[in-house]
Motif scaffolding. Sequence first.
Motif, short mmCIF file in Angstrom:
data_model
loop_
_atom_site.label_atom_id
_atom_site.label_comp_id
_atom_site.label_asym_id
_atom_site.label_seq_id
_atom_site.Cartn_x
_atom_site.Cartn_y
_atom_site.Cartn_z
N TYR A 88 33.44 99.24 62.81
CA TYR A 88 34.45 99.68 62.21
C TYR A 88 35.62 100.77 62.85
CZ TYR A 88 32.02 104.05 62.47
OH TYR A 88 31.41 105.43 62.97
N LYS A 89 36.51 100.94 62.03
CA LYS A 89 37.75 101.67 62.48
C LYS A 89 38.07 102.37 61.26
CE LYS A 89 42.09 101.73 64.65
NZ LYS A 89 43.07 100.97 65.44
N THR A 91 40.58 104.97 59.55
CA THR A 91 42.14 105.51 59.69
C THR A 91 42.64 106.36 58.33
OG1 THR A 91 43.24 103.70 58.89
CG2 THR A 91 42.81 104.01 61.25
N VAL A 97 43.68 107.47 63.48
CA VAL A 97 42.24 107.15 63.53
C VAL A 97 41.41 108.21 63.55
CG1 VAL A 97 40.69 106.04 65.20
CG2 VAL A 97 43.02 105.10 64.88
N ASP A 99 37.77 107.81 63.07
CA ASP A 99 36.58 107.41 63.70
C ASP A 99 36.63 105.96 63.91
OD1 ASP A 99 33.78 107.49 64.57
OD2 ASP A 99 33.01 107.77 62.40
N GLU A 100 35.77 105.70 65.09
CA GLU A 100 35.79 104.27 65.51
C GLU A 100 34.37 103.86 66.14
OE1 GLU A 100 38.90 101.04 67.52
OE2 GLU A 100 39.30 103.37 67.91
N ASN A 101 33.73 102.82 65.90
CA ASN A 101 32.67 102.34 66.62
C ASN A 101 32.45 100.99 66.55
OD1 ASN A 101 29.91 102.16 67.71
ND2 ASN A 101 29.46 104.19 66.74
N ALA A 102 32.18 100.36 67.66
CA ALA A 102 32.21 98.67 67.66
C ALA A 102 30.66 98.45 67.12
CB ALA A 102 32.24 98.39 69.26
N ARG A 129 38.78 94.65 54.96
CA ARG A 129 39.68 96.17 55.01
C ARG A 129 39.39 96.70 53.55
NH1 ARG A 129 44.96 95.11 57.07
NH2 ARG A 129 43.82 95.59 58.90
N PHE A 154 39.34 101.35 56.13
CA PHE A 154 38.54 100.96 57.25
C PHE A 154 38.58 99.56 57.18
CE2 PHE A 154 35.93 104.74 55.83
CZ PHE A 154 35.37 105.28 57.20
N ASP A 155 38.65 99.32 58.76
CA ASP A 155 38.44 97.79 59.17
C ASP A 155 37.14 97.72 59.60
OD1 ASP A 155 40.93 96.91 58.55
OD2 ASP A 155 41.60 97.50 60.51
#
Length: 183
Positions: A88-89, A91, A97, A99-102, A129, A154-155
């Motif tokens: 997720y990413k 924004t 942005v 927070d982001e985590n693969a 999304r 969020f994506d």
Amino acid sequence: MSTTAVPLRPIAKGSLTRLWIGVAIVALAAGGLAWAGQQGIALSPTAFLAQNEGADGVITTESGLQYKVLEEGTGPSPTTSDVALVGYKGTLLDGTVFDENAQAPMPIDGVVPGFSEGLQKMKKGGKYRLWIPPQLGYGDQAAGPIPAGSVLVFDVTLHDFKSRDEIMKMQQMMQQGATPPAN
């Protein structure tokens, strides 16, 4: 002492008219730029969500969550008793942005209500999304870099999910395999 006179040339016919037309064009251009600059002013969360609701492919749930299917997954959807592995990413509406985590494991019932609801709509391999209104996010409370009353965007990619029972069994098997057998 003598004074030297500098002859002034007469103004060409129509020059004054062209000057005023130029001034008018500059004034109109400045007004247009000012108007265009104001269009970039952030909308309130309510106004943004109302505008976004009519966007192509955006679905609004009864609770107010908005989502768009970017890529449909396959199979069943997770439930509140599952743990999902997601990428997720997150924004804010201005693109910041926060927070982001693969690949992050997340208990479906352990995240903000809007994120939980969105995950339960997804299938494995799906990409969505999500636009989470404040009441389904952090509400009127600030949370780290997220200001109070923010719409969260969020994506999300749902890589996989398992029930808590499956995860517990896997952990037990790993623990048993890690300790040497007693003689």
